[in-house]
Design a protein around this motif. Structure first.
Motif, mmCIF file in Angstrom:
data_model
loop_
_atom_site.group_PDB
_atom_site.id
_atom_site.type_symbol
_atom_site.label_atom_id
_atom_site.label_comp_id
_atom_site.label_asym_id
_atom_site.label_seq_id
_atom_site.Cartn_x
_atom_site.Cartn_y
_atom_site.Cartn_z
ATOM 1 N N LEU A 101 11.780 9.090 57.678
ATOM 2 C CA LEU A 101 10.843 7.989 57.906
ATOM 3 C C LEU A 101 11.509 6.851 58.663
ATOM 4 C CD1 LEU A 101 9.002 7.840 54.452
ATOM 5 C CD2 LEU A 101 8.190 8.874 56.586
ATOM 6 N N GLU A 102 12.764 6.587 58.341
ATOM 7 C CA GLU A 102 13.506 5.533 59.035
ATOM 8 C C GLU A 102 13.653 5.870 60.514
ATOM 9 O OE1 GLU A 102 17.438 3.032 57.873
ATOM 10 O OE2 GLU A 102 17.773 5.152 58.275
ATOM 11 N N ALA A 103 14.005 7.118 60.805
ATOM 12 C CA ALA A 103 14.186 7.538 62.198
ATOM 13 C C ALA A 103 12.874 7.495 62.975
ATOM 14 C CB ALA A 103 14.767 8.951 62.245
ATOM 15 N N MET A 104 11.764 7.737 62.280
ATOM 16 C CA MET A 104 10.449 7.701 62.924
ATOM 17 C C MET A 104 9.872 6.293 62.956
ATOM 18 S SD MET A 104 8.733 11.211 61.360
ATOM 19 C CE MET A 104 7.376 11.242 62.574
ATOM 20 N N LYS A 105 10.660 5.315 62.457
ATOM 21 C CA LYS A 105 10.230 3.906 62.393
ATOM 22 C C LYS A 105 8.971 3.754 61.526
ATOM 23 C CE LYS A 105 12.313 2.731 66.847
ATOM 24 N NZ LYS A 105 13.579 2.349 66.177
ATOM 25 N N LEU A 106 8.926 4.537 60.464
ATOM 26 C CA LEU A 106 7.802 4.495 59.531
ATOM 27 C C LEU A 106 8.237 4.063 58.135
ATOM 28 C CD1 LEU A 106 6.015 7.860 60.490
ATOM 29 C CD2 LEU A 106 5.247 5.536 61.063
ATOM 30 N N GLU A 107 9.535 3.884 57.942
ATOM 31 C CA GLU A 107 10.035 3.605 56.602
ATOM 32 C C GLU A 107 9.450 2.304 56.051
ATOM 33 O OE1 GLU A 107 12.138 1.984 53.427
ATOM 34 O OE2 GLU A 107 12.453 1.140 55.429
ATOM 35 N N GLU A 108 9.431 1.259 56.858
ATOM 36 C CA GLU A 108 8.951 -0.032 56.371
ATOM 37 C C GLU A 108 7.472 0.017 56.006
ATOM 38 O OE1 GLU A 108 8.705 -4.728 57.767
ATOM 39 O OE2 GLU A 108 9.903 -3.299 58.913
ATOM 40 N N SER A 109 6.669 0.678 56.842
ATOM 41 C CA SER A 109 5.228 0.706 56.594
ATOM 42 C C SER A 109 4.843 1.663 55.465
ATOM 43 C CB SER A 109 4.473 1.099 57.876
ATOM 44 O OG SER A 109 4.849 2.395 58.307
ATOM 45 N N LEU A 110 5.678 2.664 55.196
ATOM 46 C CA LEU A 110 5.321 3.659 54.189
ATOM 47 C C LEU A 110 6.164 3.576 52.918
ATOM 48 C CD1 LEU A 110 4.678 6.825 56.416
ATOM 49 C CD2 LEU A 110 2.997 5.316 55.329
ATOM 50 N N LYS A 137 -0.296 14.399 54.191
ATOM 51 C CA LYS A 137 -1.325 13.704 53.416
ATOM 52 C C LYS A 137 -1.421 12.237 53.812
ATOM 53 C CE LYS A 137 -2.514 12.442 48.650
ATOM 54 N NZ LYS A 137 -2.100 12.530 47.222
ATOM 55 N N ASN A 138 -0.303 11.656 54.248
ATOM 56 C CA ASN A 138 -0.281 10.239 54.607
ATOM 57 C C ASN A 138 -0.379 10.007 56.111
ATOM 58 O OD1 ASN A 138 0.302 8.298 52.121
ATOM 59 N ND2 ASN A 138 1.322 10.261 51.718
ATOM 60 N N GLY A 139 -0.910 10.987 56.828
ATOM 61 C CA GLY A 139 -1.278 10.782 58.216
ATOM 62 C C GLY A 139 -0.197 11.004 59.249
ATOM 63 N N ILE A 140 0.919 11.614 58.863
ATOM 64 C CA ILE A 140 1.993 11.880 59.825
ATOM 65 C C ILE A 140 1.798 13.265 60.426
ATOM 66 C CG2 ILE A 140 4.487 12.050 60.157
ATOM 67 C CD1 ILE A 140 4.848 10.317 57.693
ATOM 68 N N ASP A 141 1.905 13.351 61.729
ATOM 69 C CA ASP A 141 1.778 14.638 62.404
ATOM 70 C C ASP A 141 2.856 15.602 61.892
ATOM 71 O OD1 ASP A 141 2.783 16.425 64.890
ATOM 72 O OD2 ASP A 141 0.630 16.067 65.057
ATOM 73 N N LYS A 142 2.429 16.766 61.449
ATOM 74 C CA LYS A 142 3.356 17.700 60.809
ATOM 75 C C LYS A 142 4.472 18.140 61.738
ATOM 76 C CE LYS A 142 3.528 22.029 58.181
ATOM 77 N NZ LYS A 142 2.732 23.127 57.572
ATOM 78 N N GLN A 143 4.137 18.481 62.961
ATOM 79 C CA GLN A 143 5.146 18.973 63.896
ATOM 80 C C GLN A 143 6.155 17.885 64.261
ATOM 81 O OE1 GLN A 143 5.469 22.187 64.453
ATOM 82 N NE2 GLN A 143 3.682 22.392 63.113
ATOM 83 N N LYS A 144 5.670 16.673 64.452
ATOM 84 C CA LYS A 144 6.583 15.562 64.754
ATOM 85 C C LYS A 144 7.500 15.286 63.568
ATOM 86 C CE LYS A 144 3.607 13.206 68.107
ATOM 87 N NZ LYS A 144 2.837 11.960 68.410
ATOM 88 N N PHE A 145 6.923 15.338 62.370
ATOM 89 C CA PHE A 145 7.716 15.107 61.167
ATOM 90 C C PHE A 145 8.800 16.168 61.032
ATOM 91 C CE2 PHE A 145 8.589 15.710 56.639
ATOM 92 C CZ PHE A 145 8.886 14.415 56.233
ATOM 93 N N LEU A 146 8.430 17.430 61.201
ATOM 94 C CA LEU A 146 9.391 18.526 61.063
ATOM 95 C C LEU A 146 10.492 18.450 62.118
ATOM 96 C CD1 LEU A 146 7.057 21.535 60.200
ATOM 97 C CD2 LEU A 146 8.755 20.458 58.708
#
Length: 219
Positions: A101-110, A137-146
């Motif tokens: 989440l940190e690398a995706m710049k989503l850590e703060e918002s999630l 479930k929380n709206g993150i694209d699965k392929q991008k997350f993986l």
């Protein structure tokens, strides 16, 4: 003579307790100084504050509201960031989720959503599948997350997470590091002021220690 010595000893203990205070913390009591100061990610006169935490940690969850309020109150005086302690070692799923989440710049918002999943919904994120399902479930694209989750960079950081914690002399959460030099946590604050701080006020007392350490760092 023995009675007189006991009276003096009791008076000394009372005097020591009187001077113990979160607003005037002592090195070796409410905080310690790291043996090897660490580099900071703050520029100019800003003071870096790091919170070592774990998603499942009840004490971290309890500290969170006061911690956020404290960070907001500091404004531009500090740079705040979190590091997840890898409880189960090089494959710790909680630290893996945090780093992704940190690398995706989503850590703060999630961040709040992950904590809510653990402590409100009572859903344990204890595996890769748990993390992937939570992300989708929380709206993150699965392929991008993986792609990030399985990347060499994240796997390397995950394997090094334990060594990072060791360099900061951290072995429990929540633990706070100020300016790469000072370490404190609620357990230290409580233990240095036995019987003086009600349990419901311990987090605020810990933040008072942080105030003092930030002021010391600014000098």
């Amino acid at each position: 003579m023995l009675r007189l010595k006991l009276v003096f000893a009791a008076a000394a203990l009372m005097a020591g307790a009187a001077f113990a205070s979160p607003t005037a913390p002592k090195n070796g009591a409410e905080y310690t100084t790291l043996k090897a100061p660490q580099p900071v990610q703050a520029e100019g006169k800003k003071v870096e504050v790091i919170e070592f935490f774990m998603y499942h940690c009840p004490a971290c969850y309890a500290l969170e509201p006061a911690m956020l309020e404290w960070v907001k109150k500091q404004g531009d005086k500090i740079v705040f960031r979190r590091i997840h302690l890898p409880l189960t070692g090089e494959n710790d799923p909680e630290a893996h989720l945090f780093l992704t989440l940190e690398a995706m710049k989503l850590e703060e918002s999630l961040h709040a959503k992950v904590l809510s999943t653990w402590h409100v919904e009572r859903q344990r994120l204890k595996s890769d599948d748990d993390n992937i399902n939570w992300a989708v479930k929380n709206g993150i694209d699965k392929q991008k997350f993986l792609a990030v989750y399985n990347s060499f960079a994240i796997i390397t950081r995950l394997k090094n997470a334990g060594r990072v914690a060791a360099t900061y002399e951290v072995n429990s959460t929540p633990t706070l590091i100020v300016n790469g030099r000072y370490l404190t946590n609620p357990t230290m604050v409580d233990g240095s002021n036995p019987g003086q701080i009600p349990r419901q006020q311990l987090n605020q007392a810990t933040l008072q220690v942080l105030d003092a350490l930030v002021a010391m760092s600014q000098k």
